[in-house]
Each structure stands twice: as C-alpha cells, then as structure tokens.
Write a protein that holds these residues in place. Sequence first.
Motif, mmCIF file in Angstrom:
data_model
loop_
_atom_site.group_PDB
_atom_site.id
_atom_site.type_symbol
_atom_site.label_atom_id
_atom_site.label_comp_id
_atom_site.label_asym_id
_atom_site.label_seq_id
_atom_site.Cartn_x
_atom_site.Cartn_y
_atom_site.Cartn_z
ATOM 1 N N PHE A 185 1.571 40.185 75.321
ATOM 2 C CA PHE A 185 2.803 39.664 75.907
ATOM 3 C C PHE A 185 3.984 39.822 74.951
ATOM 4 C CE2 PHE A 185 -0.121 36.903 78.582
ATOM 5 C CZ PHE A 185 -0.010 37.734 79.686
ATOM 6 N N ILE A 186 3.727 39.744 73.655
ATOM 7 C CA ILE A 186 4.790 39.997 72.680
ATOM 8 C C ILE A 186 5.236 41.450 72.785
ATOM 9 C CG2 ILE A 186 5.334 40.135 70.211
ATOM 10 C CD1 ILE A 186 3.358 37.740 69.855
ATOM 11 N N LEU A 187 4.265 42.360 72.865
ATOM 12 C CA LEU A 187 4.605 43.775 73.024
ATOM 13 C C LEU A 187 5.434 44.000 74.281
ATOM 14 C CD1 LEU A 187 1.200 45.472 72.076
ATOM 15 C CD2 LEU A 187 3.280 45.389 70.690
ATOM 16 N N LEU A 196 11.907 34.632 71.378
ATOM 17 C CA LEU A 196 10.636 35.174 71.842
ATOM 18 C C LEU A 196 9.693 34.050 72.265
ATOM 19 C CD1 LEU A 196 9.286 37.909 72.226
ATOM 20 C CD2 LEU A 196 8.600 37.844 69.822
ATOM 21 N N ALA A 197 9.648 32.983 71.484
ATOM 22 C CA ALA A 197 8.803 31.832 71.822
ATOM 23 C C ALA A 197 9.242 31.204 73.145
ATOM 24 C CB ALA A 197 8.860 30.789 70.698
ATOM 25 N N LEU A 237 1.059 34.988 65.407
ATOM 26 C CA LEU A 237 0.799 36.223 66.154
ATOM 27 C C LEU A 237 1.633 37.377 65.612
ATOM 28 C CD1 LEU A 237 0.702 34.784 69.797
ATOM 29 C CD2 LEU A 237 -1.239 35.687 68.497
ATOM 30 N N VAL A 238 2.913 37.108 65.370
ATOM 31 C CA VAL A 238 3.815 38.143 64.853
ATOM 32 C C VAL A 238 3.383 38.564 63.449
ATOM 33 C CG1 VAL A 238 6.199 38.627 64.123
ATOM 34 C CG2 VAL A 238 5.760 37.540 66.334
ATOM 35 N N ASP A 239 2.952 37.613 62.614
ATOM 36 C CA ASP A 239 2.470 37.947 61.270
ATOM 37 C C ASP A 239 1.333 38.962 61.344
ATOM 38 O OD1 ASP A 239 4.252 36.197 60.051
ATOM 39 O OD2 ASP A 239 2.745 34.626 59.698
ATOM 40 N N ARG A 240 0.358 38.703 62.223
ATOM 41 C CA ARG A 240 -0.785 39.617 62.357
ATOM 42 C C ARG A 240 -0.340 40.975 62.903
ATOM 43 N NH1 ARG A 240 -2.845 34.671 63.346
ATOM 44 N NH2 ARG A 240 -2.795 34.683 65.612
ATOM 45 N N MET A 241 0.582 40.951 63.841
ATOM 46 C CA MET A 241 1.070 42.211 64.420
ATOM 47 C C MET A 241 1.861 43.025 63.391
ATOM 48 S SD MET A 241 2.099 40.865 68.204
ATOM 49 C CE MET A 241 2.466 42.482 68.888
ATOM 50 N N GLU A 242 2.576 42.333 62.531
ATOM 51 C CA GLU A 242 3.325 43.023 61.482
ATOM 52 C C GLU A 242 2.353 43.687 60.499
ATOM 53 O OE1 GLU A 242 7.420 42.157 59.093
ATOM 54 O OE2 GLU A 242 5.949 40.526 59.102
ATOM 55 N N LEU A 258 2.584 46.968 64.133
ATOM 56 C CA LEU A 258 3.045 47.007 65.523
ATOM 57 C C LEU A 258 4.486 46.537 65.676
ATOM 58 C CD1 LEU A 258 -0.176 45.562 67.203
ATOM 59 C CD2 LEU A 258 0.532 47.971 67.058
ATOM 60 N N VAL A 259 4.906 45.631 64.799
ATOM 61 C CA VAL A 259 6.271 45.099 64.846
ATOM 62 C C VAL A 259 6.821 45.033 63.432
ATOM 63 C CG1 VAL A 259 5.856 43.692 66.925
ATOM 64 C CG2 VAL A 259 5.574 42.664 64.668
ATOM 65 N N ILE A 260 8.144 44.960 63.347
ATOM 66 C CA ILE A 260 8.810 44.724 62.065
ATOM 67 C C ILE A 260 9.842 43.622 62.261
ATOM 68 C CG2 ILE A 260 8.456 47.028 61.102
ATOM 69 C CD1 ILE A 260 11.329 47.692 61.905
ATOM 70 N N ARG A 261 10.132 42.946 61.175
ATOM 71 C CA ARG A 261 11.174 41.917 61.176
ATOM 72 C C ARG A 261 12.372 42.456 60.405
ATOM 73 N NH1 ARG A 261 7.902 36.353 60.706
ATOM 74 N NH2 ARG A 261 5.866 37.302 60.907
#
Length: 136
Positions: free
Chosen positions: A38-40, A54-55, A68-73, A77-80
């Motif tokens: 769902f984040i993607l 996003l939340a 979730l974002v930490d694991r995806m980073e 898959l994602v960047i901040r």
Amino acid sequence: MENFTDFVCFQIGAAARKIQNYYNGVYRQYGITLGQSFILFALQQKEGLSIGNLAEKLLLDNSALTGLVDRMEKEGLVIRRVDSQDRRVFLIYLTDKGRELAATIYPIAREFNHRMLRELSDEQQKAFLVLMNQVL
C-alpha cells in the motif's frame, strides 16, 4: 447470549486477517508485505509524501509507518529526502526498484479486488462499499 463470532467487528477482523495472510503469501516472493504494498501504491499515485501525510492516507500510525518505510528503505524501494520547505520533515519517494515492484504487484492486487467483487451483485457491491466507508 449472542455468539461473539457473529459480531461485525469479529467478522471484519477475521476477513481482514485472511486477506492479509493471502497477500503476504503472494507478496513473499517479492520480499514485501501487504502493508508495504500500500505504501508503494500510495507513492505511485503521489510521490514526495511526508510520513504524516502517508500515514493519514493509509490510516496507519506514524510509528507503524516509520517501521515499514525503514525496512523498505533498506531494501532500496524508497528513499527519504529532506523537505526543502521544512528541514525537519522527510519526504518519501520511490526508487526505480520501488516503481518496478509497484508496477509488478499492482495487477495482482487489482485482480484479487475484481475477483472478490465479482462474487457480489451490483447492489451488494454498493452496499458493501457503503458499509466499509461507514466503518472507516
């Protein structure tokens, strides 16, 4: 005394767990969970969202989303990126790998959604969606 398993909250919770288990099983081969999908999808629609935005969009707590974002980073898959308007805020963006994964799994989610709704008449679909929106 009523049977608690007939309570709406029990039924919704049980259905949600079944659906989550299904998706997590399917998405395991891609290295993500339903929540991460769902984040993607949210970032596919609009990139550069803060954790708070996003939340809110995903109806999650900031702390749950941060994990979730930490694991995806870590998975690339994602960047901040620091928000140029407010250096205290980080905005989340998809990487090329994240975009590719989102494009790969979106049809899986769409097909499951269509398959579930096909079981209902048009009237039942409308009633179901009204009920779900009332719960949310």
